[in-house]
Design a protein around this motif. Structure first.
Motif, PDB file in Angstrom:
ATOM      1  N   LYS A 173       0.794  -1.227   0.000  1.00 40.93           N
ATOM      2  CA  LYS A 173       0.000   0.000   0.000  1.00 40.93           C
ATOM      3  C   LYS A 173       0.828   1.281   0.000  1.00 40.93           C
ATOM      4  O   LYS A 173       0.327   2.340  -0.389  1.00 40.93           O
ATOM      5  CB  LYS A 173      -0.968   0.019   1.184  1.00 40.93           C
TER       6      LYS A 173
ATOM      7  N   GLU B  22       3.491   4.121  -1.185  1.00 42.99           N
ATOM      8  CA  GLU B  22       4.020   4.600  -2.467  1.00 42.99           C
ATOM      9  C   GLU B  22       5.523   4.343  -2.512  1.00 42.99           C
ATOM     10  O   GLU B  22       6.263   4.808  -1.641  1.00 42.99           O
ATOM     11  CB  GLU B  22       3.736   6.089  -2.622  1.00 42.99           C
TER      12      GLU B  22
ATOM     13  N   MET C 175       3.354   6.110  -6.920  1.00 40.17           N
ATOM     14  CA  MET C 175       2.433   4.979  -6.936  1.00 40.17           C
ATOM     15  C   MET C 175       2.843   3.899  -5.956  1.00 40.17           C
ATOM     16  O   MET C 175       4.012   3.768  -5.594  1.00 40.17           O
ATOM     17  CB  MET C 175       2.336   4.387  -8.351  1.00 40.17           C
ATOM     18  N   SER C 176       1.852   3.101  -5.570  1.00 41.28           N
ATOM     19  CA  SER C 176       2.083   1.899  -4.776  1.00 41.28           C
ATOM     20  C   SER C 176       1.767   0.691  -5.641  1.00 41.28           C
ATOM     21  O   SER C 176       1.155   0.814  -6.713  1.00 41.28           O
ATOM     22  CB  SER C 176       1.181   1.902  -3.538  1.00 41.28           C
TER      23      SER C 176
ATOM     24  N   ASP D  99      -0.385  -1.519  -4.813  1.00 39.09           N
ATOM     25  CA  ASP D  99      -1.854  -1.589  -4.791  1.00 39.09           C
ATOM     26  C   ASP D  99      -2.466  -0.677  -5.842  1.00 39.09           C
ATOM     27  O   ASP D  99      -3.476  -1.022  -6.471  1.00 39.09           O
ATOM     28  CB  ASP D  99      -2.383  -1.200  -3.407  1.00 39.09           C
ATOM     29  N   ASP D 100      -1.874   0.500  -6.040  1.00 43.03           N
ATOM     30  CA  ASP D 100      -2.370   1.416  -7.066  1.00 43.03           C
ATOM     31  C   ASP D 100      -2.350   0.761  -8.443  1.00 43.03           C
ATOM     32  O   ASP D 100      -3.282   0.915  -9.239  1.00 43.03           O
ATOM     33  CB  ASP D 100      -1.520   2.691  -7.114  1.00 43.03           C
TER      34      ASP D 100
ATOM     35  N   GLY E 145      -5.977  -0.360  -9.018  1.00 42.01           N
ATOM     36  CA  GLY E 145      -6.381   0.833  -9.753  1.00 42.01           C
ATOM     37  C   GLY E 145      -6.222   0.680 -11.249  1.00 42.01           C
ATOM     38  O   GLY E 145      -7.193   0.767 -11.999  1.00 42.01           O
TER      39      GLY E 145
ATOM     40  N   SER F 207      -9.905   0.144 -11.100  1.00 41.04           N
ATOM     41  CA  SER F 207     -10.219   0.909  -9.886  1.00 41.04           C
ATOM     42  C   SER F 207     -11.153   0.175  -8.915  1.00 41.04           C
ATOM     43  O   SER F 207     -12.049   0.777  -8.324  1.00 41.04           O
ATOM     44  CB  SER F 207     -10.836   2.270 -10.249  1.00 41.04           C
TER      45      SER F 207
ATOM     46  N   ALA G 220     -11.108   7.628  -7.525  1.00 38.02           N
ATOM     47  CA  ALA G 220      -9.912   7.379  -8.332  1.00 38.02           C
ATOM     48  C   ALA G 220      -9.397   8.682  -8.923  1.00 38.02           C
ATOM     49  O   ALA G 220     -10.178   9.558  -9.320  1.00 38.02           O
ATOM     50  CB  ALA G 220     -10.222   6.381  -9.447  1.00 38.02           C
ATOM     51  N   SER G 221      -8.068   8.826  -8.993  1.00 35.99           N
ATOM     52  CA  SER G 221      -7.463  10.042  -9.510  1.00 35.99           C
ATOM     53  C   SER G 221      -7.682  10.173 -11.019  1.00 35.99           C
ATOM     54  O   SER G 221      -8.013   9.205 -11.714  1.00 35.99           O
ATOM     55  CB  SER G 221      -5.963  10.044  -9.219  1.00 35.99           C
TER      56      SER G 221
ATOM     57  N   GLU H 295      -5.344   7.855 -12.805  1.00 38.24           N
ATOM     58  CA  GLU H 295      -5.823   6.465 -12.795  1.00 38.24           C
ATOM     59  C   GLU H 295      -6.947   6.257 -13.803  1.00 38.24           C
ATOM     60  O   GLU H 295      -6.936   5.278 -14.564  1.00 38.24           O
ATOM     61  CB  GLU H 295      -6.304   6.105 -11.386  1.00 38.24           C
TER      62      GLU H 295
ATOM     63  N   ARG I 181      -6.015   3.554 -16.753  1.00 38.67           N
ATOM     64  CA  ARG I 181      -6.369   2.226 -16.239  1.00 38.67           C
ATOM     65  C   ARG I 181      -6.976   1.354 -17.337  1.00 38.67           C
ATOM     66  O   ARG I 181      -7.496   1.857 -18.353  1.00 38.67           O
ATOM     67  CB  ARG I 181      -7.365   2.365 -15.092  1.00 38.67           C
TER      68      ARG I 181
END
Length: 283
Positions: free
Chosen positions: A147, A149, A158-159, A161-162, A166, A171, A185-186, A189, A193
């Motif tokens: 989780k 970054e 980013m991580s 998980d991202d 994501g 997402s 979500a950004s 993303e 995505r």
């Protein structure tokens, strides 16, 4: 230039000035001087305005983007990164290129779900291997490992998980069994995505554990075939069917992300398609 008025040699009429014409002439000169000063002041303002506009209209390259980054082939870059990590070579320059590549480059090259899926799968798998080789102790706290970054792509921190939930899983909220989509979500993303959930990615992502699927490099041209092979090989190894009890044992991740597999009915369908359970069975 406005200060010119203080140096102008002008005098007002004195008692010795009896000639009205001379006085009127001097007043006219003063008016001309004021008029000219105003013109000069306006010209100065216009010059400053034009200069400012010209500067503002110049295209500025963001400080994190370099011209060399624009020429980079994303898929070749991710392949170079993968190979360097796999062979134990220095990966620093590839990490830097991924850090500084522009979002425009991502947009120009990640033009469909297949390309996005292949790119993000390779980023995830390679970074897992890189991070654990650099510091194996990171895996002691698995929650933090995934989780937090830990790297940057196109200026975005980013991580893992991202990337997994994501970018690759459209997402999806991690702890929702795949049922919920993240409403927060950004923009990054949403733009880059994969816009669909492909359950086979769960057998392509290597989380760093021994039980995870083996690490492979995924190519755009053969992605579908590679995902089929990795899913079939993993399930063939992990799935156990007890015909006497009519029970089938599946990998736990099929429960963790059950909605990705369309629930129990979807899982049974997959197992039958791969001939891992009899088509007549109903476990």
């Amino acid at each position: 230039m406005i200060a010119l008025s203080t140096t102008h040699h002008q005098s007002y009429p004195s008692e010795n000035q009896a000639n009205n014409f001379s006085y009127i002439l001097e007043k006219m000169e003063m008016k001309f001087f004021i008029h000219d000063s105003r013109k000069l002041f306006l010209l100065l303002l216009l010059s400053v305005s034009v200069t400012f506009t010209a500067c503002a209209n110049k295209k500025k390259t963001p400080p994190h983007v370099t011209s060399s980054a624009e020429k980079v082939d994303l898929f070749q870059l991710s392949k170079n990164f993968y190979n360097a990590v796999k062979k134990g070579n220095s990966a620093g320059k590839y990490i830097e290129q991924l850090n500084h590549i522009s979002k425009e480059s991502l947009e120009n090259q990640l033009t469909n779900n297949t390309k996005k899926k292949a790119f993000w799968l390779n980023i995830y798998n390679t970074y897992v291997q890189y991070l654990l080789k650099e510091n194996p102790d990171l895996y002691k706290d698995r929650s933090s490992f995934f989780k937090d970054e830990r790297f940057t792509i196109a200026g975005e921190k980013m991580s893992l998980d991202d990337v997994e939930h994501g970018m690759i899983r459209d997402s999806r909220v991690k702890l929702s069994y795949g049922h919920l989509k993240d409403p927060f979500a950004s923009k990054f993303e949403k733009k880059f995505r994969v816009s669909e959930v492909d359950w086979r990615i769960h057998f392509a992502l290597n989380c760093g554990a021994k039980s995870c699927p083996p690490v492979s490099f995924y190519k755009v041209e053969t992605l579908d075939e590679q995902l089929e092979k990795s899913a079939q090989a993993y399930l063939k190894r992990e799935v156990k069917f007890n015909q006497k009890e009519n029970k089938v044992y599946v990998p736990r991740l099929m429960d963790w992300f059950r909605a990705d597999f369309e629930g129990k009915d979807g899982i049974i369908k997959i197992l039958k398609n791969y001939q891992l359970i009899p088509t007549s069975s109903d476990p």
